[in-house]
Scaffold this motif. Structure first.
Motif, mmCIF file in Angstrom:
data_model
loop_
_atom_site.group_PDB
_atom_site.id
_atom_site.type_symbol
_atom_site.label_atom_id
_atom_site.label_comp_id
_atom_site.label_asym_id
_atom_site.label_seq_id
_atom_site.Cartn_x
_atom_site.Cartn_y
_atom_site.Cartn_z
ATOM 1 N N MET A 1 0.410 -1.187 -0.061
ATOM 2 C CA MET A 1 0.405 0.271 -0.149
ATOM 3 C C MET A 1 0.894 1.432 -0.187
ATOM 4 O O MET A 1 0.393 2.669 -0.098
ATOM 5 C CB MET A 1 -1.006 -0.365 0.720
ATOM 6 C CG MET A 1 -2.217 -1.116 1.614
ATOM 7 S SD MET A 1 -3.683 -0.912 2.701
ATOM 8 C CE MET A 1 -2.039 -1.478 3.615
ATOM 9 N N VAL A 2 1.756 0.758 0.796
ATOM 10 C CA VAL A 2 2.433 2.457 0.546
ATOM 11 C C VAL A 2 3.881 2.113 -0.829
ATOM 12 O O VAL A 2 4.910 2.310 -0.313
ATOM 13 C CB VAL A 2 3.680 2.571 2.075
ATOM 14 C CG1 VAL A 2 4.730 3.524 2.743
ATOM 15 C CG2 VAL A 2 2.449 2.502 3.022
ATOM 16 N N GLY A 3 3.693 2.346 -1.392
ATOM 17 C CA GLY A 3 4.193 2.535 -2.871
ATOM 18 C C GLY A 3 4.207 3.800 -3.274
ATOM 19 O O GLY A 3 4.595 4.494 -3.276
ATOM 20 N N ALA A 4 4.438 4.113 -4.918
ATOM 21 C CA ALA A 4 4.541 4.949 -5.597
ATOM 22 C C ALA A 4 3.812 5.566 -5.636
ATOM 23 O O ALA A 4 3.520 7.473 -6.118
ATOM 24 C CB ALA A 4 5.224 4.792 -7.324
ATOM 25 N N GLY A 5 2.432 5.463 -5.283
ATOM 26 C CA GLY A 5 1.251 6.352 -5.757
ATOM 27 C C GLY A 5 1.082 7.763 -3.676
ATOM 28 O O GLY A 5 0.737 8.406 -4.503
ATOM 29 N N VAL A 6 1.866 6.826 -2.569
ATOM 30 C CA VAL A 6 2.014 7.820 -1.690
ATOM 31 C C VAL A 6 2.655 8.952 -2.334
ATOM 32 O O VAL A 6 2.449 10.261 -2.018
ATOM 33 C CB VAL A 6 2.797 7.866 -0.605
ATOM 34 C CG1 VAL A 6 4.052 7.274 -0.506
ATOM 35 C CG2 VAL A 6 2.040 8.425 0.685
ATOM 36 N N PHE A 7 3.769 8.934 -2.981
ATOM 37 C CA PHE A 7 4.960 10.339 -3.924
ATOM 38 C C PHE A 7 3.681 11.020 -4.443
ATOM 39 O O PHE A 7 4.485 12.011 -5.479
ATOM 40 C CB PHE A 7 5.702 9.872 -4.095
ATOM 41 C CG PHE A 7 6.711 9.021 -2.511
ATOM 42 C CD1 PHE A 7 7.419 9.724 -2.462
ATOM 43 C CD2 PHE A 7 6.442 7.471 -2.330
ATOM 44 C CE1 PHE A 7 8.074 9.310 -1.324
ATOM 45 C CE2 PHE A 7 6.498 7.187 -0.876
ATOM 46 C CZ PHE A 7 8.012 7.563 -1.051
ATOM 47 N N VAL A 8 2.774 11.110 -5.382
ATOM 48 C CA VAL A 8 2.357 11.364 -6.610
ATOM 49 C C VAL A 8 1.077 11.871 -6.256
ATOM 50 O O VAL A 8 0.327 12.417 -7.240
ATOM 51 C CB VAL A 8 2.569 10.105 -7.362
ATOM 52 C CG1 VAL A 8 4.420 10.427 -7.598
ATOM 53 C CG2 VAL A 8 2.472 8.941 -7.264
ATOM 54 N N VAL A 9 0.333 10.510 -5.317
ATOM 55 C CA VAL A 9 -1.681 11.323 -5.506
ATOM 56 C C VAL A 9 -2.203 12.627 -5.237
ATOM 57 O O VAL A 9 -2.530 12.300 -5.231
ATOM 58 C CB VAL A 9 -1.935 9.688 -4.880
ATOM 59 C CG1 VAL A 9 -1.934 9.256 -3.030
ATOM 60 C CG2 VAL A 9 -3.320 9.673 -4.711
ATOM 61 N N PHE A 10 -0.997 12.461 -3.870
ATOM 62 C CA PHE A 10 -1.855 14.156 -3.276
ATOM 63 C C PHE A 10 -1.732 15.340 -4.699
ATOM 64 O O PHE A 10 -2.998 15.785 -4.749
ATOM 65 C CB PHE A 10 -0.748 14.809 -2.298
ATOM 66 C CG PHE A 10 -0.612 13.314 -1.101
ATOM 67 C CD1 PHE A 10 -2.143 13.325 -0.721
ATOM 68 C CD2 PHE A 10 0.175 12.463 -0.866
ATOM 69 C CE1 PHE A 10 -2.485 12.473 0.959
ATOM 70 C CE2 PHE A 10 -0.173 11.538 -0.030
ATOM 71 C CZ PHE A 10 -1.219 11.872 1.273
ATOM 72 N N SER A 11 -1.093 14.942 -5.501
ATOM 73 C CA SER A 11 -0.994 16.566 -6.063
ATOM 74 C C SER A 11 -2.671 16.583 -7.490
ATOM 75 O O SER A 11 -3.267 17.043 -7.138
ATOM 76 C CB SER A 11 0.188 16.811 -7.094
ATOM 77 O OG SER A 11 -0.295 17.389 -8.509
ATOM 78 N N PRO A 12 -2.589 15.065 -7.755
ATOM 79 C CA PRO A 12 -3.653 15.307 -8.859
ATOM 80 C C PRO A 12 -5.443 15.042 -8.453
ATOM 81 O O PRO A 12 -6.236 15.724 -8.140
ATOM 82 C CB PRO A 12 -3.779 14.060 -9.520
ATOM 83 C CG PRO A 12 -2.386 12.951 -8.661
ATOM 84 C CD PRO A 12 -2.003 14.481 -8.296
ATOM 85 N N ALA A 13 -5.584 14.455 -6.641
ATOM 86 C CA ALA A 13 -6.601 14.974 -5.172
ATOM 87 C C ALA A 13 -6.705 15.744 -5.239
ATOM 88 O O ALA A 13 -7.819 16.587 -5.632
ATOM 89 C CB ALA A 13 -5.715 13.774 -5.130
ATOM 90 N N ALA A 14 -5.664 17.128 -5.294
ATOM 91 C CA ALA A 14 -5.875 17.840 -4.679
ATOM 92 C C ALA A 14 -6.438 18.989 -5.817
ATOM 93 O O ALA A 14 -7.022 19.725 -5.722
ATOM 94 C CB ALA A 14 -4.788 18.077 -4.557
ATOM 95 N N ALA A 15 -5.455 18.679 -6.974
ATOM 96 C CA ALA A 15 -6.416 18.816 -7.851
ATOM 97 C C ALA A 15 -7.904 19.284 -8.320
ATOM 98 O O ALA A 15 -8.867 20.156 -9.236
ATOM 99 C CB ALA A 15 -5.726 18.987 -9.299
ATOM 100 N N ILE A 16 -8.287 18.223 -7.673
ATOM 101 C CA ILE A 16 -9.490 18.035 -8.350
ATOM 102 C C ILE A 16 -11.014 17.705 -6.805
ATOM 103 O O ILE A 16 -11.949 18.310 -7.201
ATOM 104 C CB ILE A 16 -10.760 15.943 -8.960
ATOM 105 C CG1 ILE A 16 -9.207 15.560 -8.036
ATOM 106 C CG2 ILE A 16 -9.622 17.167 -10.385
ATOM 107 C CD1 ILE A 16 -9.538 14.143 -9.128
ATOM 108 N N ALA A 17 -10.342 17.526 -5.993
ATOM 109 C CA ALA A 17 -11.076 17.934 -4.981
ATOM 110 C C ALA A 17 -10.379 18.929 -4.043
ATOM 111 O O ALA A 17 -11.646 19.663 -3.092
ATOM 112 C CB ALA A 17 -10.460 16.872 -3.644
#
Length: 429
Positions: A36-52
């Motif tokens: 679960m603590v893979g590459a996603g934790v390093f990149v997911v916050f930016s696109p998530a913040a862009a839409i939320a």
């Protein structure tokens, strides 16, 4: 060479048998966290913040609720069916062959694409100019680790997770402690639909707890340890994502966070300069390796289970007696991942895997609904909520992803219908 020795060697490499229970609760939990603590934790916050936007914590909470429901369903089913294969086996035994096959096929096809994307992410961090070569090397190396036995996989994952989590905690501390560099202004375009899309991004970033269930045949005392490991891994990961998300919002604000593709690198650079950037890069590289290691193991165990039931070629059910691993399944996963790396734009095709994961967990929840005995903390309402959450998140995905994965699932179902006509469900004790 004497015939007896030759036969014994052949048997050592190709016997079809059960795997061996070598993992304890800590090992199983570590594998789950590593997934679960893979590459996603390093990149997911930016696109998530862009839409939320500033509703980022709500999106994370929604993803956490859906993940919790799915995890509880997996934990319930694992106590009844403590064997390899995860929802493929759960669906097959609780609902019938076809739902089980649908879950297994969706998991394998989707997660193989995820393996390729994770390997390429490692290459982009570790050697940007030779990313594909580095990705292929990582697949070969980690497949070798998996072939040496599940305990080696758990040992390597434990070290990787320890280093990655330590660096993430460092980022969290400095982000909360440092002077904010952005204002917490609203993000243009943030909407309820965007919040659901962001929830989908978070869900897929930490939807690795299924890896624990897929290795159910290799965990000691599975009826007790698998549910504990699934929930422990999920709680640790959710807490890490939540605190990290709040720290990034506090330090950068939603607007700047949305505009920064690699926000953790930005935190490291602002606070620690070159040292901070290097630390975050090391963490991202190791996180990719840890997730890839667990992904390969999880996919190969699902292939092993499907082959043992006759839904894939029987050869993939072969177990290397020395290390008790499904070695042909491991090698097949590695071969397909390397093929994708060398021939496809894996970052573009991986989107369809999200739909496959949601189908997988939808089957999990439906299978859990059929259980008659359940603990008080896992009522049927959780399964209904998990099923609804999977369907809602599925329909927030881009149409192209839905159509592509639907076609892949249809090909698998059609192939099974042609190759196994009239086959009836095999009874289980």
């Amino acid at each position: 060479m004497p015939g007896g020795i030759r036969n014994r060697r052949r048997q050592t490499l190709s016997s079809e048998s059960a795997l061996e229970r070598r993992l304890g609760g800590v090992d199983a939990t570590t594998v789950g966290i590593g997934s679960m603590v893979g590459a996603g934790v390093f990149v997911v916050f930016s696109p998530a913040a862009a839409i939320a936007g500033n509703w980022l914590p709500l999106a994370l909470a929604i993803a956490g609720v859906v993940a919790y429901c799915n995890a509880m369903a997996s934990a319930q089913l694992a106590t009844v069916h403590p064997t390899s294969g995860g929802t493929y086996i759960y669906g097959r035994r609780q609902l019938g062959e076809w739902p089980g096959f649908l879950a297994g096929w969706g998991f394998i096809t989707g997660k193989v694409a995820s393996c390729a994307a994770m390997a390429l992410a490692f290459g982009l961090y570790a050697a940007p100019e030779f990313a594909t070569a580095a990705a292929v090397a990582a697949v070969v190396l980690l497949t070798g680790v998996n072939l040496m036995g599940i305990t080696r996989t758990a040992w390597a994952t434990r070290w990787i997770v320890s280093i990655v989590v330590a660096i993430l905690v460092f980022v969290i501390v400095v982000a909360f402690d440092a002077e904010p560099i952005g204002q917490n202004l609203p993000v243009d375009g943030a909407s309820p639909y965007g919040i659901l899309q962001a929830a989908g991004l978070f869900f897929f970033a930490f939807a690795g707890y299924a890896r624990i269930a897929t290795m159910g045949e290799e965990i000691r005392d599975p009826k007790k340890l698998i549910p504990r490991a699934i929930l422990a891994a999920l709680v640790v990961t959710l807490a890490l994502y939540a605190v990290l998300g709040l720290a990034l919002l506090d330090f950068m604000g939603a607007g700047l966070l949305a505009a920064t593709p690699a926000p953790l690198l930005a935190v490291g650079e602002v606070v620690g300069g070159g040292v901070g950037t290097t630390a975050v890069t090391i963490a991202a590289t190791l996180a990719c390796l840890g997730a890839l290691l667990a992904l390969i193991a999880g996919v190969s165990r699902t292939m092993f289970a499907m082959a043992r039931e006759g839904d894939l070629p029987r050869a993939f059910a072969s177990v290397w007696e020395r290390f008790k691993v499904p070695y042909l399944a491991d090698l097949a996963v590695a071969a397909v991942v390397i093929f994708l790396l060398l021939t496809q734009d894996v970052l573009a095709v991986v989107g369809f895997s999200s739909f496959g994961v949601l189908i997988y967990y939808a089957v999990t929840n439906v299978a859990a609904l059929t259980l008659t005995e359940r603990p008080w903390q896992a009522p049927k309402a959780l399964n209904w909520l998990g099923l609804a959450g999977c369907l809602v998140l599925a329909f927030t995905l881009p149409l192209s992803s839905v159509l592509t994965m639907t076609a892949v699932l249809a090909v698998g179902l059609l192939g099974r219908a042609v190759l196994k006509p009239g086959r009836r469900r095999r009874p289980h004790a």
